[in-house]
Design an enzyme around this catalytic site. Structure first.
Site, PDB file in Angstrom:
ATOM      1  N   ASP A  62     -18.099   3.915  49.440  1.00 39.17           N
ATOM      2  CA  ASP A  62     -17.472   5.208  49.687  1.00 39.17           C
ATOM      3  C   ASP A  62     -16.413   5.016  50.764  1.00 39.17           C
ATOM      4  O   ASP A  62     -15.908   3.902  50.925  1.00 39.17           O
ATOM      5  CB  ASP A  62     -18.538   6.242  50.078  1.00 39.17           C
ATOM      6  CG  ASP A  62     -18.189   7.653  49.617  1.00 39.17           C
ATOM      7  OD1 ASP A  62     -17.134   8.155  50.034  1.00 39.17           O
ATOM      8  OD2 ASP A  62     -18.957   8.237  48.842  1.00 39.17           O
ATOM      9  N   HIS A  94     -13.424   3.400  49.644  1.00 37.41           N
ATOM     10  CA  HIS A  94     -12.534   4.485  49.244  1.00 37.41           C
ATOM     11  C   HIS A  94     -11.427   4.731  50.270  1.00 37.41           C
ATOM     12  O   HIS A  94     -10.769   5.764  50.229  1.00 37.41           O
ATOM     13  CB  HIS A  94     -13.325   5.777  49.035  1.00 37.41           C
ATOM     14  CG  HIS A  94     -14.267   5.715  47.877  1.00 37.41           C
ATOM     15  ND1 HIS A  94     -15.037   6.793  47.487  1.00 37.41           N
ATOM     16  CD2 HIS A  94     -14.569   4.711  47.010  1.00 37.41           C
ATOM     17  CE1 HIS A  94     -15.773   6.452  46.435  1.00 37.41           C
ATOM     18  NE2 HIS A  94     -15.503   5.187  46.135  1.00 37.41           N
TER      19      HIS A  94
END
Length: 394
Positions: free
Chosen positions: A250, A273
């Protein structure tokens, strides 16, 4: 000086010796629910325990040593007496018990700066069990003038089973698993030289802190680890993240509401991310984000670079005084720069300066896309800004 906990530590797992020469003791203000191994220097002085209630996993299973009180073992907690022998005794008893045990340290105010020196690693239970939302596996809570010297210590969350059960898109629940390490309510403190691996949820949370520096931080988890933000910072003032290598599934660094005067510097991010402010606007009464600086960072093999994101359908979030400057590299997608603002709450004073991003895919060269805004432009601009209309979505 070292190190007591403010309420309880639960353990029962065999000690992971980590690097050669490690010892073991309980950390000040820390909780390790359901198993864990913490090392601290032999011969240190244990001052009175920190205030702040913390919960731990229950003892009482077959073979458990039960509740082990360090004061009953002779700990004074007066800031001058060397309590190493008491901690060593109760830790040895807990670690030798085949079932879960609890080490208890009574509450009390710290009388001076506290340092927690680690020489070993910690390993969480691999089992997947629901916990209170936003709970931590290891918690450091309500501490002032605190230093955690990890010396490369690893906090292994053993999260591979949890990732399969923690698909928010399918379950709608993202916070029912433990965060590896939580730093809550720290003031004038330093966190140095620790690594979080394979957390079941977020790796590190820094919340309600003031004047805290994190240095030489490691985050390591594979891309398929769902909802495992590397370092999340929120409702904190004066946090410095200086030097980190983050690999996760993430955001490498996520910045929540109420964050002010944050510096993120020399962070290597990827896979992951990217580095993100937000998502903002999901909850009522969120506090503004101000004074965030991200500089000298390397982002590679990520789904995004640097971004600000707001929750879909959220109350109006006003974005103003934002600058993207000195960003260069290669974009995996044709749209290398994407700026979308709200029609009802327009962005103000958003600037692009000295951007050089290229795309080498079959779709053609990189482009910049915008919607409902016109950025202030200075310096080199590759690709040219706002040549296409930006659409919502990834």
């Amino acid at each position: 000086m070292v190190v007591v906990i403010s309420n309880t530590i639960a353990t029962g797992a065999p000690l992971d010796p980590g690097p050669k020469g490690s010892g073991a003791a309980a950390p000040l203000g820390a909780t390790v629910p359901g198993g864990g191994n913490a090392a601290a220097p032999v011969g240190a002085t244990a001052p009175a325990a920190a205030a702040g209630g913390l919960a731990a996993a229950p003892a009482g299973a077959a073979g458990a040593a039960g509740s082990l009180d360090v004061k009953a073992a002779g700990a004074k907690g007066d800031g001058t007496t060397d309590d190493t022998a008491a901690f060593t005794a109760v830790w040895k008893t807990a670690c030798e018990a085949p079932g879960p045990s609890t080490i208890t340290v009574p509450k009390g105010p710290c009388k001076g700066p506290v340092t927690f020196e680690m020489s070993g690693n910690m390993k969480a239970p691999a089992t997947v069990a629901a916990v209170k939302p936003n709970s931590g596996w290891v918690d450091f809570t309500n501490l002032a003038d605190f230093t955690l010297n990890g010396n490369g210590a690893i906090f292994d969350g053993q999260g591979s089973l949890a990732w399969k059960a923690n698909d928010c898109a399918k379950t709608g629940k993202c916070n029912s698993l433990p965060i590896n390490i939580r730093f809550t309510g720290l003031t004038n403190s330093k966190i140095i030289g620790i690594t979080s691996t394979n957390s079941k949820l977020f790796h590190m949370n820094v919340l309600n802190c003031k004047n805290v520096t994190l240095e030489n931080i490691g985050i390591d988890a594979p891309p398929e680890s769902l909802n495992t933000d590397g370092i999340h910072i929120g409702r904190s003032i004066g946090v410095n993240l200086i030097g980190a290598k983050v690999k996760t599934g993430d955001d490498c660094v996520s910045i929540g509401d109420g964050t002010e005067n944050l510096i993120v510097e020399n962070v290597e991010c990827g896979p992951g991310h990217g580095i993100a402010v937000g998502s903002l606007g999901r909850y009522p009464n969120e506090q503004p984000v101000r004074g965030v600086t991200v500089r000298k960072c390397l982002i590679k093999n990520t789904s995004n670079g640097v971004r600000i994101k707001t929750w879909p359908g959220s109350p109006p979030v006003k974005l103003s005084d934002v600058t993207f400057k000195n960003i260069k590299g290669t974009s995996a997608t044709k749209i290398a720069v994407k700026l979308i603002c709200s029609v009802g709450t327009p962005c103000t004073n958003v600037a692009l300066a000295d951007i050089n991003l290229v795309h080498n895919g079959p779709e053609g060269p990189a482009v910049g896309a915008c919607a409902n805004m016109k950025p202030v432009l200075t310096g080199q601009m590759i690709p040219p800004a706002c040549t296409e209309i930006a659409k919502p979505g990834p």
